[in-house]
Design a protein around this motif. Structure first.
Motif, PDB file in Angstrom:
ATOM      1  N   MET A  76       0.845  -1.182   0.000  1.00 20.54           N
ATOM      2  CA  MET A  76       0.000   0.000   0.000  1.00 20.54           C
ATOM      3  C   MET A  76       0.887   1.241   0.000  1.00 20.54           C
ATOM      4  O   MET A  76       1.821   1.337   0.789  1.00 20.54           O
ATOM      5  CB  MET A  76      -0.880  -0.017   1.254  1.00 20.54           C
ATOM      6  CG  MET A  76      -1.750   1.193   1.403  1.00 20.54           C
ATOM      7  SD  MET A  76      -2.663   1.263   2.967  1.00 20.54           S
ATOM      8  CE  MET A  76      -2.883  -0.429   3.407  1.00 20.54           C
ATOM      9  N   GLU A  77       0.602   2.155  -0.895  1.00 27.02           N
ATOM     10  CA  GLU A  77       1.338   3.409  -0.937  1.00 27.02           C
ATOM     11  C   GLU A  77       0.455   4.538  -0.418  1.00 27.02           C
ATOM     12  O   GLU A  77      -0.692   4.674  -0.823  1.00 27.02           O
ATOM     13  CB  GLU A  77       1.792   3.729  -2.361  1.00 27.02           C
ATOM     14  CG  GLU A  77       2.898   2.820  -2.859  1.00 27.02           C
ATOM     15  CD  GLU A  77       3.402   3.221  -4.228  1.00 27.02           C
ATOM     16  OE1 GLU A  77       3.049   4.318  -4.718  1.00 27.02           O
ATOM     17  OE2 GLU A  77       4.145   2.423  -4.820  1.00 27.02           O
ATOM     18  N   ILE A  78       1.023   5.326   0.475  1.00 28.11           N
ATOM     19  CA  ILE A  78       0.332   6.489   1.014  1.00 28.11           C
ATOM     20  C   ILE A  78       1.080   7.721   0.509  1.00 28.11           C
ATOM     21  O   ILE A  78       2.278   7.879   0.761  1.00 28.11           O
ATOM     22  CB  ILE A  78       0.305   6.475   2.555  1.00 28.11           C
ATOM     23  CG1 ILE A  78      -0.355   5.183   3.068  1.00 28.11           C
ATOM     24  CG2 ILE A  78      -0.424   7.701   3.089  1.00 28.11           C
ATOM     25  CD1 ILE A  78      -1.795   4.998   2.627  1.00 28.11           C
ATOM     26  N   ALA A  79       0.377   8.567  -0.218  1.00 29.02           N
ATOM     27  CA  ALA A  79       0.997   9.756  -0.797  1.00 29.02           C
ATOM     28  C   ALA A  79       1.570  10.655   0.290  1.00 29.02           C
ATOM     29  O   ALA A  79       1.071  10.692   1.420  1.00 29.02           O
ATOM     30  CB  ALA A  79      -0.036  10.521  -1.620  1.00 29.02           C
ATOM     31  N   ALA A  80       2.601  11.385  -0.072  1.00 27.34           N
ATOM     32  CA  ALA A  80       3.239  12.301   0.881  1.00 27.34           C
ATOM     33  C   ALA A  80       2.288  13.390   1.343  1.00 27.34           C
ATOM     34  O   ALA A  80       2.476  13.980   2.409  1.00 27.34           O
ATOM     35  CB  ALA A  80       4.482  12.915   0.241  1.00 27.34           C
ATOM     36  N   ASP A  81       1.257  13.663   0.530  1.00 28.38           N
ATOM     37  CA  ASP A  81       0.282  14.688   0.903  1.00 28.38           C
ATOM     38  C   ASP A  81      -1.102  14.113   1.205  1.00 28.38           C
ATOM     39  O   ASP A  81      -2.090  14.852   1.247  1.00 28.38           O
ATOM     40  CB  ASP A  81       0.176  15.760  -0.188  1.00 28.38           C
ATOM     41  CG  ASP A  81      -0.365  15.201  -1.509  1.00 28.38           C
ATOM     42  OD1 ASP A  81      -0.522  13.961  -1.636  1.00 28.38           O
ATOM     43  OD2 ASP A  81      -0.630  16.013  -2.415  1.00 28.38           O
ATOM     44  N   ALA A  82      -1.187  12.800   1.433  1.00 32.66           N
ATOM     45  CA  ALA A  82      -2.481  12.189   1.755  1.00 32.66           C
ATOM     46  C   ALA A  82      -3.070  12.852   2.990  1.00 32.66           C
ATOM     47  O   ALA A  82      -2.393  13.038   3.999  1.00 32.66           O
ATOM     48  CB  ALA A  82      -2.314  10.689   2.000  1.00 32.66           C
ATOM     49  N   ALA A  83      -4.341  13.219   2.919  1.00 30.80           N
ATOM     50  CA  ALA A  83      -4.993  13.894   4.046  1.00 30.80           C
ATOM     51  C   ALA A  83      -5.700  12.880   4.935  1.00 30.80           C
ATOM     52  O   ALA A  83      -6.431  12.015   4.446  1.00 30.80           O
ATOM     53  CB  ALA A  83      -6.004  14.926   3.541  1.00 30.80           C
TER      54      ALA A  83
END
Length: 195
Positions: free
Chosen positions: A1-8
């Motif tokens: 699973m990848e979580i974006a650096a800007d995921a809110a």
């Protein structure tokens, strides 16, 4: 699973009024607050935005603005000064609040949302469904939510656990969101973000 650096991380309605068992009845998942705290700390430690959402109910409710239950629980209040945004709402979806959540997300270029909080089958599910409809990549850590037993038509009553299971099926089965665990998210945000 990848979580974006800007995921809110959207922290939905973690308010003191939900501790009133006489008003709400039996709840599930006593570990929800612990998991919400861990997610908030991880998001803030990695510089990802945390959005707080606060519900204002009609007078007479434990979530009414003039009631002490309207206030955030301590775990949120203690971290509120580092939140990127506070949205106030009077309906289930955080996308119908003030300021406008979709406008803010668009201005920040954010496309991935993690939705946690209270209640699983109400404001969390509604916000996640709407986020999915609007084209966001939505993840819901079910173990960072909780809800209460609820009665429906013709005497039908579902337990909080049954309602949470139905939410998981609705969200993932309906392709509105991916249902994940807090542990999976914590591992993902600790991993380096691909360039």
């Amino acid at each position: 699973m990848e979580i974006a650096a800007d995921a809110a991380l959207l922290v939905i309605d973690v308010q003191k009024g939900f501790d009133d068992t006489a008003f709400w009845g039996p709840r599930n998942n006593p570990g929800a607050e612990r998991n919400i705290t861990a997610l908030m700390d991880a998001w803030q430690a990695t510089g990802r935005p945390v959005v707080l959402v606060q519900h204002a109910s009609r007078p007479g409710s434990v979530l009414a603005p003039d009631h002490p239950g309207h206030a955030f629980k301590d775990l949120v209040a203690e971290r509120a000064d580092r939140a990127a945004l506070l949205v106030r709402k009077t309906v289930n979806s955080a996308f119908y609040g003030t300021p406008d959540l979709a406008d803010w997300l668009a201005a920040q270029g954010i496309r991935q949302l993690v939705v946690a909080g209270i209640q699983t089958n109400m404001c969390v599910e509604t916000t996640a469904r709407m986020g999915g409809n609007l084209g966001y990549d939505v993840l819901v850590p079910l173990d960072a939510t909780h809800t209460f037993d609820l009665s429906g038509p013709a005497g039908l009553r579902l337990s909080a656990d049954q309602l949470a299971e139905a939410t998981a099926v609705n969200l993932q089965g309906g392709r509105f969101a991916r249902v994940v665990t807090t542990g999976q998210l914590l591992s993902a945000v600790a991993a380096p973000v691909p360039a």
